[in-house]
Write a protein that holds these residues in place. Structure first.
Motif, PDB file in Angstrom:
ATOM      1  N   GLU A  65       4.591   2.462   8.761  1.00 31.33           N
ATOM      2  CA  GLU A  65       5.726   2.125   9.618  1.00 31.33           C
ATOM      3  C   GLU A  65       6.729   1.322   8.795  1.00 31.33           C
ATOM      4  OE1 GLU A  65       6.482   3.338  13.174  1.00 31.33           O
ATOM      5  OE2 GLU A  65       7.211   1.313  12.848  1.00 31.33           O
ATOM      6  N   PRO A  66       8.014   1.595   8.909  1.00 26.20           N
ATOM      7  CA  PRO A  66       8.968   0.757   8.166  1.00 26.20           C
ATOM      8  C   PRO A  66       8.846  -0.689   8.660  1.00 26.20           C
ATOM      9  CG  PRO A  66      10.052   2.682   9.058  1.00 26.20           C
ATOM     10  CD  PRO A  66       8.683   2.672   9.632  1.00 26.20           C
ATOM     11  N   ASP A  67       8.664  -1.578   7.691  1.00 26.49           N
ATOM     12  CA  ASP A  67       8.286  -2.934   8.053  1.00 26.49           C
ATOM     13  C   ASP A  67       9.235  -3.998   7.538  1.00 26.49           C
ATOM     14  OD1 ASP A  67       5.441  -5.006   7.581  1.00 26.49           O
ATOM     15  OD2 ASP A  67       6.427  -4.331   9.416  1.00 26.49           O
ATOM     16  N   ALA A  68       9.884  -3.723   6.436  1.00 24.06           N
ATOM     17  CA  ALA A  68      10.727  -4.753   5.826  1.00 24.06           C
ATOM     18  C   ALA A  68      11.888  -4.081   5.123  1.00 24.06           C
ATOM     19  CB  ALA A  68       9.931  -5.592   4.836  1.00 24.06           C
ATOM     20  N   LEU A  69      12.936  -4.842   4.960  1.00 24.14           N
ATOM     21  CA  LEU A  69      14.142  -4.337   4.322  1.00 24.14           C
ATOM     22  C   LEU A  69      14.491  -5.298   3.206  1.00 24.14           C
ATOM     23  CD1 LEU A  69      15.670  -1.903   5.559  1.00 24.14           C
ATOM     24  CD2 LEU A  69      17.394  -3.491   6.285  1.00 24.14           C
ATOM     25  N   LEU A  70      14.718  -4.737   2.032  1.00 21.64           N
ATOM     26  CA  LEU A  70      15.091  -5.580   0.903  1.00 21.64           C
ATOM     27  C   LEU A  70      16.510  -5.194   0.516  1.00 21.64           C
ATOM     28  CD1 LEU A  70      13.456  -7.563  -0.902  1.00 21.64           C
ATOM     29  CD2 LEU A  70      13.173  -5.720  -2.473  1.00 21.64           C
ATOM     30  N   THR A 115      12.641   3.768  -0.950  1.00 22.72           N
ATOM     31  CA  THR A 115      11.521   3.260  -0.165  1.00 22.72           C
ATOM     32  C   THR A 115      10.524   2.584  -1.081  1.00 22.72           C
ATOM     33  OG1 THR A 115      10.236   5.247  -0.471  1.00 22.72           O
ATOM     34  CG2 THR A 115      11.685   5.193   1.432  1.00 22.72           C
ATOM     35  N   CYS A 116       9.425   2.157  -0.491  1.00 22.58           N
ATOM     36  CA  CYS A 116       8.338   1.649  -1.314  1.00 22.58           C
ATOM     37  C   CYS A 116       7.502   2.846  -1.753  1.00 22.58           C
ATOM     38  CB  CYS A 116       7.500   0.648  -0.539  1.00 22.58           C
ATOM     39  SG  CYS A 116       6.477   1.416   0.711  1.00 22.58           S
ATOM     40  N   ARG A 117       6.429   2.557  -2.462  1.00 24.91           N
ATOM     41  CA  ARG A 117       5.713   3.676  -3.077  1.00 24.91           C
ATOM     42  C   ARG A 117       4.876   4.483  -2.101  1.00 24.91           C
ATOM     43  NH1 ARG A 117       4.277   0.044  -7.930  1.00 24.91           N
ATOM     44  NH2 ARG A 117       6.080   0.450  -9.281  1.00 24.91           N
ATOM     45  N   PHE A 118       4.631   3.953  -0.937  1.00 27.91           N
ATOM     46  CA  PHE A 118       3.721   4.649  -0.031  1.00 27.91           C
ATOM     47  C   PHE A 118       4.486   5.482   0.976  1.00 27.91           C
ATOM     48  CE2 PHE A 118       0.115   2.654  -1.688  1.00 27.91           C
ATOM     49  CZ  PHE A 118       0.449   1.345  -1.980  1.00 27.91           C
ATOM     50  N   ASN A 119       3.813   6.505   1.479  1.00 28.24           N
ATOM     51  CA  ASN A 119       4.440   7.355   2.490  1.00 28.24           C
ATOM     52  C   ASN A 119       4.454   6.663   3.824  1.00 28.24           C
ATOM     53  OD1 ASN A 119       5.018   9.601   0.948  1.00 28.24           O
ATOM     54  ND2 ASN A 119       2.921  10.364   1.087  1.00 28.24           N
ATOM     55  N   ASN A 134       4.668  -0.593   5.850  1.00 26.70           N
ATOM     56  CA  ASN A 134       3.315  -1.144   5.964  1.00 26.70           C
ATOM     57  C   ASN A 134       2.601  -0.369   7.049  1.00 26.70           C
ATOM     58  OD1 ASN A 134       1.110  -2.732   5.734  1.00 26.70           O
ATOM     59  ND2 ASN A 134       1.994  -4.518   6.745  1.00 26.70           N
ATOM     60  N   ARG A 135       1.430   0.143   6.735  1.00 28.66           N
ATOM     61  CA  ARG A 135       0.670   0.924   7.714  1.00 28.66           C
ATOM     62  C   ARG A 135       1.514   2.058   8.284  1.00 28.66           C
ATOM     63  NH1 ARG A 135      -3.353  -2.570  11.479  1.00 28.66           N
ATOM     64  NH2 ARG A 135      -4.547  -3.516   9.784  1.00 28.66           N
ATOM     65  N   LEU A 162      11.491  -6.181   9.365  1.00 25.90           N
ATOM     66  CA  LEU A 162      12.103  -5.190  10.260  1.00 25.90           C
ATOM     67  C   LEU A 162      11.157  -4.936  11.414  1.00 25.90           C
ATOM     68  CD1 LEU A 162      14.459  -2.867   9.941  1.00 25.90           C
ATOM     69  CD2 LEU A 162      12.527  -1.433   9.576  1.00 25.90           C
ATOM     70  N   SER A 163      11.699  -4.958  12.621  1.00 23.44           N
ATOM     71  CA  SER A 163      10.821  -4.705  13.755  1.00 23.44           C
ATOM     72  C   SER A 163      11.596  -4.004  14.845  1.00 23.44           C
ATOM     73  CB  SER A 163      10.247  -6.021  14.272  1.00 23.44           C
ATOM     74  OG  SER A 163      11.274  -6.932  14.519  1.00 23.44           O
TER      75      SER A 163
END
Lengths: 430, 260
Positions: free
Chosen positions: A190-195, A134-138, A187-188, A209-210
């Motif tokens: 909520e899962p927002d993007a996929l790399l 994941t990214c660094r944020f929860n 982001n905020r 991602l939406s």
């Protein structure tokens, strides 16, 4: 009262201009030249005229539809061929000409496929191993989403992100023989993007991602049965009705088994779309069978599946057939994952399916008749596939495709979305 | 995906372009009409094969014996006739496949050998190099390697660039040159380089070690720089597919093409 009279007067005055006289198109065009609603400065009068116009159009449309239906009924009663149904104009029908659409006889395409980064896995020479992080944020729904991804994608491993640099993660993963990395960006909360990063030096695709729906949230409308040969179109509302044509039983989501799912990729027509399709199948699945369906020239599901089943000569499907038929017995798992591309949105769905042979109602009612009916029965037996949705459901949209591993500053982009590209509503890139 | 392009001097067709791609194909694209017109692929040489991936190419466009050298990933360098694509000769390359030489065809062999000795002496990777029109001077630059100019006859480094001072925020960007070219065929003193930090810099050997002029171009790395025949205009291309042509004397952009 006086005001009302004035309004009706103006209404009466305008109609005889001949605007709504559908019989003579000449008069219509003349009328329009004389007075468009937009030319009236007074808002009340203008809106009244506009409402009247719309009402007239609605009545006309209904009249035409009724006339059409009456014609068809009459033709059927007489026994003639009913007049051919017109094809509705859709945005997909009127898509702008794209010179990058893959053609079935493009040998450069196949040579490129043979030599690109995904070929060794897609030819089943090596197995895929995927690292999810994941990214660094929860995030609130992130862990649930990742656990569902782990159950869908075979041979996937989850590692916590910590504070590692993504470029370092790429290095570690290459050392440990992973074949691709999926980073779920949040982001905020909520899962927002996929790399999706291919390894060792594969391309990096950044998706938005939406519409994420987790397994526990998938409710009623998911148990769908549909006759095997039918048009499927996630966006076109008419077909949605036909998709859910049969009884919708209020069952809950299905639970995926541990079998490896089959992969279906539809409607990736352009070169870029083809590459993304290969990237998705490379990074997701140690596929037993990959069905790559190209939505060529408005062909329907019927045509496509017929092509597959009858070992068509279309060169487009040549390598898919090679991978499919030897592995027929492995269809035990009966799970399928679909990446469906429509209007540059990629829809991800995960279903379990079961084939049933269903007899249509007519044969049942005539069962008492005897020998004649037997033929009728066999002729009217249809193979029906019932679906049960399981696993997450989400949509992806490609933001950029970068050559090489993750390097936003120094990397060369194969495709990046720029606002200048959105020149028309009928232009798509995948 | 095309990797290198060489434009020939306009002969019979107004614009004739040779493109080289990942599949090892050489395609000739011509635009027939005077005002440009629609370019079409006229010829295609070679069979599609990714092991013959073209890394670099250079052309020696003399009237008597035009040569085109193509360096492929498999380590083989081929010398072709640019008019009809016949193979003139094969040179097994000495250097490894990650080094990307861009050099003039005649001096090709020379530079290959030199490339190795140079890269062993300098720290960092050499990414770009260019030989000037009279073939006496060569220019190198790379990641961590400042732009250098070498005299080929004496095999010595005659000039090294100095990176610009820290900017107003106190940030120092590390050197990383991605492409370079001499601004005109006759003058070996002025050259233009593109950096990884979306900057295009003009250096003058005779003036100072710091860049004479530098400007930013969009947001991604500058992947290609090429000079025009008139000695003033320079064409730049970056990693997102944007092209622009700039007048180097004033720094004004003539036109820009953004990939859509």
């Amino acid at each position: 009262m006086a005001v009302k009279r004035k309004k009706s007067n103006t209404g009466d005055m305008i109609v005889p201009c001949g605007k709504e006289d559908s019989n003579s198109t000449e008069k219509k065009s003349n009328g329009k030249e004389h007075l468009l609603p937009s030319m009236i400065k007074n808002k009340e009068k203008r809106s009244a005229v506009h409402a009247q116009l719309k009402h007239q159009k609605k009545l006309e449309k209904r009249k035409k539809a009724k006339a059409r239906e009456a014609d068809e009924k009459r033709a059927l009663e007489i026994g003639e061929e009913p007049p051919p149904r017109k094809i509705p104009r859709t945005i997909e029908n009127t898509r702008e000409f794209d010179e990058t659409i893959c053609k079935p006889d493009d040998e450069e395409l196949f040579a490129g496929n043979d030599g690109d980064e995904f070929s060794s896995i897609l030819k089943h020479e090596s197995t895929s191993k995927i690292l999810i992080t994941t990214c660094r944020f929860n995030s609130t729904r992130g862990p649930a989403f990742i656990s569902e991804l782990l159950s869908v994608i075979p041979n996937a491993h989850y590692y916590k992100r910590g504070t590692y640099d993504l470029k370092k993660i790429v290095e570690y993963a290459t050392n440990k023989d992973f074949t691709s990395i999926i980073v779920v960006h949040t982001n905020r909360r909520e899962p927002d993007a996929l790399l999706v990063i291919g390894l060792p030096d594969g391309p990096t695709a950044h998706f938005k991602l939406s519409k994420l729906v987790l397994r526990k949230d998938i409710k009623v409308c998911c148990c769908i049965s549909f006759i095997f040969f039918q048009n499927t179109n996630f966006l076109h509302s008419n077909s949605k009705a036909s998709y859910c044509a049969h009884k919708i039983s209020p069952k809950n989501h299905g639970n995926p088994t541990s079998h490896q799912p089959e992969l279906v990729l539809t409607n990736f027509t352009t070169r870029l779309g083809h590459r993304i399709g290969r990237l998705l199948s490379f990074s997701s699945f140690n596929v037993e069978a990959t069905i790559v369906l190209y939505w060529l020239w408005n062909s329907t599901w019927k045509d496509r599946i017929r092509n597959i089943l009858s070992a068509a000569n279309t060169i487009m499907l040549y390598w898919l057939i090679q991978s499919l038929f030897p592995q027929d017995p492995n269809f035990r798992g009966r799970q399928v994952v679909t990446f469906h591309n429509q209007r540059d949105f990629i829809f991800f769905r995960h279903h379990r399916y079961i084939f049933e042979s269903k007899e249509s109602k007519q044969s049942d009612s005539k069962a008492t008749k005897g020998k004649d009916t037997k033929d009728e029965k066999s002729a009217q037996e249809k193979t029906v596939a019932r679906l049960q949705e399981c696993g997450p459901r989400f949509t992806l949209k490609l933001i950029s495709l970068q050559q090489g591993t993750f390097d936003t500053k120094g990397g060369e982009y194969e495709w990046v979305h720029k606002p200048e590209m959105d020149t028309s509503r009928r232009r798509f890139f995948l | 995906m095309p990797r290198t392009t060489t434009v020939e001097c306009p002969g019979c067709p107004p614009i004739r372009v040779l493109t080289f791609d990942v599949l090892g194909l050489v395609k000739v694209v011509e635009a027939r009409a005077k005002q440009g017109g629609v370019p079409k692929v006229v010829e295609r040489w070679g069979e599609p094969d990714t092991s013959r991936h073209v890394l670099a190419a250079s052309i020696n466009d003399s009237k008597f014996d035009p040569l085109l050298a193509v360096a492929r990933k498999s380590g083989v360098t081929e010398v072709l006739n640019p008019i009809n694509g016949d193979l003139r000769g094969l040179v097994p390359s000495v250097c490894q496949s990650d080094v990307q030489p861009e050099d003039d065809a005649i001096v090709g062999l020379h530079l290959f050998k030199k490339q190795i000795s140079d890269s062993s002496s300098s720290s960092g990777n050499i990414v770009c190099s260019k030989v000037d029109g009279s073939e006496n001077y060569a220019l190198f630059g790379g990641k961590g390697v400042e732009a250098n100019v070498w005299d080929l006859d004496k095999c010595t480094k005659i000039w090294t660039a100095k990176s610009p001072p820290k900017n107003s925020l106190g940030i120092f960007t590390p050197t990383w040159f991605t492409s370079a070219t001499f601004i005109s065929k006759d003058d070996h003193r002025k050259f233009v380089t593109g950096t990884n930090n979306h900057q295009v810099r003009l250096y003058d050997i005779s003036a100072q070690r710091r860049p004479v002029m530098s400007f930013d171009f969009r947001e991604t790395t500058i992947k290609a720089v090429a000079e025009d025949l008139d000695g003033q205009t320079v064409y730049i291309g970056n990693g997102s597919g944007d092209l622009a042509s700039v007048d180097m004397r004033t720094g004004i952009q003539y036109c820009q093409h953004v990939l859509t």
